[in-house]
Design a protein around this motif. Structure first.
Motif, mmCIF file in Angstrom:
data_model
loop_
_atom_site.group_PDB
_atom_site.id
_atom_site.type_symbol
_atom_site.label_atom_id
_atom_site.label_comp_id
_atom_site.label_asym_id
_atom_site.label_seq_id
_atom_site.Cartn_x
_atom_site.Cartn_y
_atom_site.Cartn_z
ATOM 1 N N ALA A 110 -4.206 -5.526 0.629
ATOM 2 C CA ALA A 110 -3.900 -4.454 1.584
ATOM 3 C C ALA A 110 -5.116 -3.570 1.839
ATOM 4 C CB ALA A 110 -2.752 -3.599 1.072
ATOM 5 N N LEU A 143 0.859 -1.179 0.000
ATOM 6 C CA LEU A 143 0.000 0.000 0.000
ATOM 7 C C LEU A 143 0.904 1.240 0.000
ATOM 8 C CD1 LEU A 143 -3.187 0.513 0.562
ATOM 9 C CD2 LEU A 143 -2.371 1.340 2.759
ATOM 10 N N THR A 147 -2.190 8.160 7.822
ATOM 11 C CA THR A 147 -1.552 7.185 8.711
ATOM 12 C C THR A 147 -0.531 7.838 9.637
ATOM 13 O OG1 THR A 147 -1.946 5.529 6.998
ATOM 14 C CG2 THR A 147 -0.342 4.946 8.678
ATOM 15 N N PRO A 201 -4.610 -2.260 9.339
ATOM 16 C CA PRO A 201 -4.962 -3.461 8.572
ATOM 17 C C PRO A 201 -5.848 -3.087 7.380
ATOM 18 C CG PRO A 201 -6.444 -3.261 10.422
ATOM 19 C CD PRO A 201 -5.488 -2.097 10.520
ATOM 20 N N PRO A 202 -6.069 -4.034 6.463
ATOM 21 C CA PRO A 202 -7.018 -3.758 5.377
ATOM 22 C C PRO A 202 -8.391 -3.514 6.007
ATOM 23 C CG PRO A 202 -5.783 -5.802 5.009
ATOM 24 C CD PRO A 202 -5.530 -5.391 6.410
ATOM 25 N N THR A 253 2.573 -4.866 8.151
ATOM 26 C CA THR A 253 3.516 -3.739 8.045
ATOM 27 C C THR A 253 3.610 -3.140 6.645
ATOM 28 O OG1 THR A 253 5.686 -3.012 8.845
ATOM 29 C CG2 THR A 253 5.652 -5.072 7.620
ATOM 30 N N CYS A 300 6.256 1.525 6.684
ATOM 31 C CA CYS A 300 6.298 2.969 6.955
ATOM 32 C C CYS A 300 5.981 3.313 8.411
ATOM 33 C CB CYS A 300 5.384 3.722 5.997
ATOM 34 S SG CYS A 300 3.640 3.343 6.157
ATOM 35 N N ILE A 301 5.005 2.607 9.007
ATOM 36 C CA ILE A 301 4.621 2.942 10.387
ATOM 37 C C ILE A 301 5.763 2.581 11.337
ATOM 38 C CG2 ILE A 301 3.021 2.386 12.270
ATOM 39 C CD1 ILE A 301 0.930 1.715 10.082
HETATM 40 N N1 GLN Z 1 1.077 -0.624 7.362
HETATM 41 C C1 GLN Z 1 1.109 -0.234 5.996
HETATM 42 C C2 GLN Z 1 0.655 1.200 5.841
HETATM 43 O O1 GLN Z 1 0.029 1.747 6.695
HETATM 44 C C3 GLN Z 1 0.282 -1.174 5.126
HETATM 45 C C4 GLN Z 1 -1.161 -1.178 5.494
HETATM 46 C C5 GLN Z 1 -1.938 -2.164 4.674
HETATM 47 O O2 GLN Z 1 -1.382 -2.864 3.810
HETATM 48 N N2 GLN Z 1 -3.222 -2.229 4.909
HETATM 49 O O3 GLN Z 1 0.911 1.835 4.850
#
Ligand code: GLN
Length: 286
Positions: A214, A96, A102, A191-192, A127, A131-132
């Motif tokens: 994602a 993503l 975020t 999460p998705p 993850t 990035c987080i």
């Molecule tokens: N943790 C990643 C982000 O926030 C991916 C999140 C996801 O794939 N849903 O960019």
């Protein structure tokens, strides 16, 4: 035969026109970023000498980038990067693209980490690009971080980002907590969370180019929250925190699910647009 000459200004205008015609929302901005990507030029030097000529190779590359952007490939997949929390992350079609929304999650996580004991252990569930987790580790030195994802391809990107940012983190391939063994003082997760039916309404860049796994939070969008809330308790230290990014209309559902599972001090934090964006709760067995 005399070569046709393309100046910065001429090719940039051509790019803007092509993207505008294709209905790309931020046509001028995207055309600019692609010019910067191809020529490495800054705004200041562009305005200093807009008549500077491009090489033939640069013209070809720029036109190729514009054509890809016209076909709705996200800008970040063309340039291979996205800024997040002031750091530059490598991205590709397996993760993503980091979103500005975020950053609220990272800011909240920083508060928890700074208020806690030094050397805090943090798990980033799902993850993606990392990035987080990685920006949190950069901003809170001494924190120990693990990132987990079901996708091997995503983890390759996350590892590449940990090298790029020169920050140590552990990465584990795992379907949610399947291969997680330790306990953490903080679990963060984006999460998705998009309802399956809503995915079809998203813009093409997201619908076709962000990885579907994602995005898709199943029928009611809450599938991963339910699982992580329930299973996460086994992986949280006593008094540890669980912190989620949520969709703007999921604040009360996710708070309810956490309350029902025994989490305490549940708080919803809004983003810059005034929409619910982060839910935090503490898990305390006593
Ligand atoms: N943790 C990643 C982000 O926030 C991916 C999140 C996801 O794939 N849903 O960019």
């Amino acid at each position: 035969m005399k070569q046709k000459i393309f100046t910065l200004q001429k090719i940039y205008k051509e790019g803007v026109a092509a993207l505008t015609e294709a209905g790309i929302a931020e046509a001028a901005l995207d055309a600019w970023y692609l010019l910067e990507y191809v020529t490495n030029i800054s705004r200041a030097s562009y305005y200093g000498d807009p008549e500077r000529e491009l090489t033939e190779g640069q013209v070809r590359q720029y036109r190729d980038c514009i054509a890809r952007r016209k076909s709705r490939i996200p800008l970040q997949h063309i340039t291979g990067e996205q800024e997040f929390m002031g750091y530059s992350f490598y991205v590709n079609e397996h993760v993503l693209i980091p979103r500005q929304d975020t950053e609220v999650l990272v800011e909240e996580a920083i508060k928890v980490v700074r208020a806690g004991t030094p050397g805090m252990k943090v798990l980033d569930m799902c993850t993606g690009s990392g990035c987080i987790l990685l920006s949190l580790l950069k901003l809170c030195p001494g924190t120990v971080g693990t990132g987990c994802d079901i996708s091997e391809d995503a983890l390759k990107v996350a590892k590449r980002n940990s090298e790029r940012l020169e920050v140590a983190a552990e990465f584990v391939q795992s379907n949610l907590f399947e291969h997680i063994e330790e306990k953490y003082q903080l679990i963060v997760s984006n999460p998705p969370y998009i309802r399956t039916a809503v995915i079809e309404e998203l813009q093409e860049e997201v619908r076709f180019h962000d990885p579907r796994i994602a995005l898709d939070g199943r029928e009611d969008g809450l599938y991963f929250y339910r699982k992580i809330i329930k299973e996460g308790k086994r992986y949280l230290e006593d008094g540890g925190f669980l912190m989620f990014e949520i969709g703007h209309d999921q604040g009360s559902d996710v708070s309810y699910l956490m309350g029902e599972s025994g989490y305490k001090d549940i708080k919803v934090k809004k983003d810059l647009a005034g929409l619910d964006r982060v839910v935090t709760g503490m898990y305390n067995k006593r």
